[in-house]
Design a protein around this motif. Structure first.
Motif, PDB file in Angstrom:
ATOM      1  N   SER A 139     -10.050  -9.010  -1.482  1.00  0.00           N
ATOM      2  CA  SER A 139      -9.834  -8.215  -0.273  1.00  0.00           C
ATOM      3  C   SER A 139     -10.168  -6.751  -0.486  1.00  0.00           C
ATOM      4  CB  SER A 139      -8.376  -8.334   0.189  1.00  0.00           C
ATOM      5  OG  SER A 139      -8.041  -9.672   0.480  1.00  0.00           O
ATOM      6  N   PRO A 294      -7.485  -2.856   1.011  1.00  0.00           N
ATOM      7  CA  PRO A 294      -6.171  -2.546   1.585  1.00  0.00           C
ATOM      8  C   PRO A 294      -5.050  -2.378   0.560  1.00  0.00           C
ATOM      9  CG  PRO A 294      -6.559  -4.887   1.731  1.00  0.00           C
ATOM     10  CD  PRO A 294      -7.791  -4.303   1.095  1.00  0.00           C
ATOM     11  N   THR A 298      -0.203  -0.568   0.064  1.00  0.00           N
ATOM     12  CA  THR A 298       1.047  -1.020  -0.553  1.00  0.00           C
ATOM     13  C   THR A 298       1.735   0.070  -1.361  1.00  0.00           C
ATOM     14  OG1 THR A 298       0.019  -1.777  -2.631  1.00  0.00           O
ATOM     15  CG2 THR A 298       0.037  -3.329  -0.765  1.00  0.00           C
ATOM     16  N   LEU A 361       4.164  -8.514   0.616  1.00  0.00           N
ATOM     17  CA  LEU A 361       3.404  -9.040   1.749  1.00  0.00           C
ATOM     18  C   LEU A 361       4.249  -9.300   2.992  1.00  0.00           C
ATOM     19  CD1 LEU A 361       0.899 -11.406  -0.096  1.00  0.00           C
ATOM     20  CD2 LEU A 361       0.505  -9.108   0.810  1.00  0.00           C
ATOM     21  N   LEU A 366       4.726  -2.617   5.825  1.00  0.00           N
ATOM     22  CA  LEU A 366       3.373  -2.806   5.317  1.00  0.00           C
ATOM     23  C   LEU A 366       2.497  -3.494   6.357  1.00  0.00           C
ATOM     24  CD1 LEU A 366       1.244  -2.774   3.094  1.00  0.00           C
ATOM     25  CD2 LEU A 366       2.267  -4.874   2.181  1.00  0.00           C
ATOM     26  N   ASN A 367       3.024  -4.503   7.025  1.00  0.00           N
ATOM     27  CA  ASN A 367       2.241  -5.215   8.028  1.00  0.00           C
ATOM     28  C   ASN A 367       1.925  -4.336   9.240  1.00  0.00           C
ATOM     29  OD1 ASN A 367       1.782  -8.308   7.453  1.00  0.00           O
ATOM     30  ND2 ASN A 367       3.773  -7.795   6.580  1.00  0.00           N
ATOM     31  N   ALA A 370      -0.873  -2.037   8.081  1.00  0.00           N
ATOM     32  CA  ALA A 370      -2.151  -2.751   8.083  1.00  0.00           C
ATOM     33  C   ALA A 370      -2.659  -2.954   9.513  1.00  0.00           C
ATOM     34  CB  ALA A 370      -1.996  -4.100   7.385  1.00  0.00           C
ATOM     35  N   ARG A 428       2.007  -9.964  11.016  1.00  0.00           N
ATOM     36  CA  ARG A 428       1.078 -10.489  10.016  1.00  0.00           C
ATOM     37  C   ARG A 428      -0.162  -9.608   9.921  1.00  0.00           C
ATOM     38  NH1 ARG A 428       1.330 -16.940  11.587  1.00  0.00           N
ATOM     39  NH2 ARG A 428       3.517 -17.284  10.975  1.00  0.00           N
ATOM     40  N   VAL A 430      -1.230  -7.665   7.529  1.00  0.00           N
ATOM     41  CA  VAL A 430      -1.978  -7.732   6.271  1.00  0.00           C
ATOM     42  C   VAL A 430      -2.977  -8.883   6.308  1.00  0.00           C
ATOM     43  CG1 VAL A 430      -1.789  -8.160   3.795  1.00  0.00           C
ATOM     44  CG2 VAL A 430      -0.150  -6.645   4.921  1.00  0.00           C
TER      45      VAL A 430
END
Length: 578
Positions: A139, A294, A298, A361, A366-367, A370, A428, A430
């Protein structure tokens, strides 16, 4: 703690074992990587700045049989050792095609890096985290970009990753003295690939500290001495014959090659760089935010977790993380900086992040982050594509300058981003960003290649030149670029890459005047403007190429120009393997 898969005490014979499941998923991961990274091979030519140079090096090796001292346009090329050129020449020879062969070394190197990262993560943290680490690596923006670019750096990164793999096997899972020696051999190969193959040694300071705490295998002077001997021996396999040949040949050009590659392209390039000058914060603020994407998203959550593990002395995280920090610091201290220098940090960053991924994740923050990044990227592509379609002046000028109209491609990327966001929702994000990157690279390697290749490769122009002049006519290329020699369809000459431009044109004029009926010159309009003696009414406008305007000038058009009869280097371009 290592990831433990709970297995029933009495598994039925017809159920696959966890190891079987892992091998199947690993095979699917590698197959996916092969398709993603190999997609587009054969659809494009080598593109500037570096790819045509190395392809030309390889073709000249195959054409002349001179493999020990790389040449570019008939002149010695001392900027890099020959390992990458050897691999490119081998790939072209096996496939019989520049288009099919020139990208194979970086493709195979990237698959090797992936296999090493996944295997080491499995040994340190278990199979589930290992597969996550592979997905994380695939990724990462810079990793995939360089896997699809025929530069030395991915092959270098394979050797530095193999070196780090061997050192970490010995430090964390040892004693593993065979892997210790393999690591030093890999570093030696990395050094004769691109000088900085010693980067895995950045692991040693943290290793010594952790060994004193009992968290890693202790290092002995004997092991260090043996490792250095292996490294030196590998370098000597290339270095000693090169030095001996250059020293005793009596050829001053070979002696200059020896001194250049041993000193100027190593210590001097780092300590007193003469180009690519950037400020000290260049990597931190201008490269890593996109190169590590990406994974970089994180960091707000990974940094505190790393700190807690550092306080516990978790060597499995601290060792690769220390390598990342010291490599960034090492390259930041030099005035000369290029973004691609950060590529060897990516596998180490994945190794440091791997045990945190299961906890990172699912994180809501974090999501959402993203999701914001994907919204920004998708929005930019969608707005730019629609604006280009509607004829926005700024984008129209950009399209005219570069000769492509990517509006439909960009709109599609924007719509894919919107579809993924609607389907997977912010929770979702990420996964949506990772899937969009897959779509981006798939379209880049197909649609993008077909759009860009006519602009970034002079194949069509050089074919047209040969049609206008005749295949047997000779072509002068003052101030040449490697891609023009690479794509030459007729005998082509130049007058010394390091020769001052006025001297090159003076030599070209004299050379053309010797046989004006069969000799032509391809030159940039900006250079020809300085020579009023050239009768431009006889010249043919070949249009834009590589952001320059090019003219084809017949020998009769330079009859009134003052030439220089001094001996000129004339290089007949090798026949390009299709």
């Amino acid at each position: 703690m290592l990831d433990q898969t709970r297995v029933p005490a009495h598994r039925p014979a017809y159920l696959p074992s966890p190891e079987h499941d892992y091998r199947l998923l690993w095979s699917l991961l590698m197959l996916f990587a092969l398709v993603l990274l190999g997609l587009g091979i054969g659809l494009r030519d080598p593109w500037p700045a570096d790819e045509p140079r190395f392809a030309l090096n390889a073709l000249e090796m195959l054409d002349t049989g001179q493999f020990w001292f790389p040449h570019r346009g008939g002149e010695l090329y001392p900027d890099k050792p020959p390992v990458f050129m050897w691999l490119t020449a081998l790939s072209i020879a096996i496939t019989g095609s520049v288009r099919m062969g020139f990208l194979l070394p970086t493709l195979l190197a990237s698959l090797g890096v992936l296999a090493l990262v996944v295997d080491l993560t499995r040994r340190l943290h278990g199979p589930r985290i290992a597969l996550l680490s592979g997905v994380a690596l695939l990724s990462t923006l810079q990793f995939v970009l360089q896997a699809k670019t025929a530069q030395i750096d991915m092959v270098l990164t394979f050797f530095t990753t193999l070196g780090a793999y061997g050192l970490l096997r010995h430090a964390l899972l040892g004693p593993a003295r065979r892997w210790w020696l393999i690591a030093w051999a890999a570093m030696g190969l990395g050094i004769i690939t691109k000088g900085v193959g010693f980067l895995p040694l950045s692991l040693l300071p943290a290793w010594v500290w952790l060994a004193r705490r009992g968290e890693a295998m202790p290092l002995t002077w004997k092991e260090l001495g043996l490792g250095l001997a292996v490294l030196t021996g590998v370098i000597a396999l290339w270095g000693l014959p090169m030095i001996m040949i250059a020293t005793f040949s009596g050829d001053p050009l070979l002696a200059a090659y020896r001194d250049n590659i041993l000193f100027k392209q190593t210590g001097e390039r780092y300590a007193d760089a003469w180009h690519h000058h950037e400020p000290w914060y260049y990597y931190l603020l201008e490269v890593l935010p996109w190169a590590w994407l990406p994974l970089v998203l994180t960091l707000p959550w990974a940094a505190p977790a790393w700190w807690r593990r550092a306080r516990r002395g978790d060597a499995r995280v601290l060792l690769p993380l220390s390598g990342v920090v010291l490599i960034v610091l090492f390259f930041s201290l030099s005035a000369g900086k290029r973004g691609v220098y950060m590529l060897p940090t990516v596998p180490l960053l994945v190794l440091a992040l791997a045990p945190l991924l299961p906890g990172l994740l699912p994180r809501r923050g974090l999501n959402w982050l993203a999701t914001a990044v994907l919204t920004l990227l998708g929005g930019l592509f969608l707005v730019a594509g629609l604006s280009g379609w509607l004829g926005l002046p700024a984008l129209s000028e950009l399209s005219i300058r570069y000769g492509i109209t990517p509006w439909a491609w960009w709109v599609l990327l924007g719509l894919v981003a919107a579809g993924l966001l609607a389907w997977l929702r912010p929770r979702r994000g990420v996964a949506a960003l990772a899937l969009w990157l897959v779509a981006f690279w798939a379209s880049w390697s197909t649609w993008g290649y077909l759009l860009q290749d006519p602009v970034r490769s002079p194949r069509d122009m050089m074919t047209q030149v040969a049609q206008l002049t005749g295949d047997e006519a000779w072509l002068a290329l003052p101030s040449f670029d490697e891609e023009f020699l690479l794509q030459a369809r007729q005998p082509s000459v130049h007058f010394g890459d390091n020769t001052p431009l006025p001297e090159q044109f003076a030599r070209a004029f004299h050379w053309m005047q010797q046989a004006p009926e069969s000799r032509w010159m391809l030159a940039e309009a900006s250079h020809l403007e300085a020579y009023a003696c050239v009768d431009m009414t006889q010249a043919k406008d070949m249009g834009p190429q590589n952001s320059d305007e090019w003219w084809l000038v017949p020998g009769q058009a330079v009859a009134d120009c003052e030439g220089n009869a001094n001996a000129a280097l004339l290089f007949v371009a090798p026949t390009t393997v299709e």
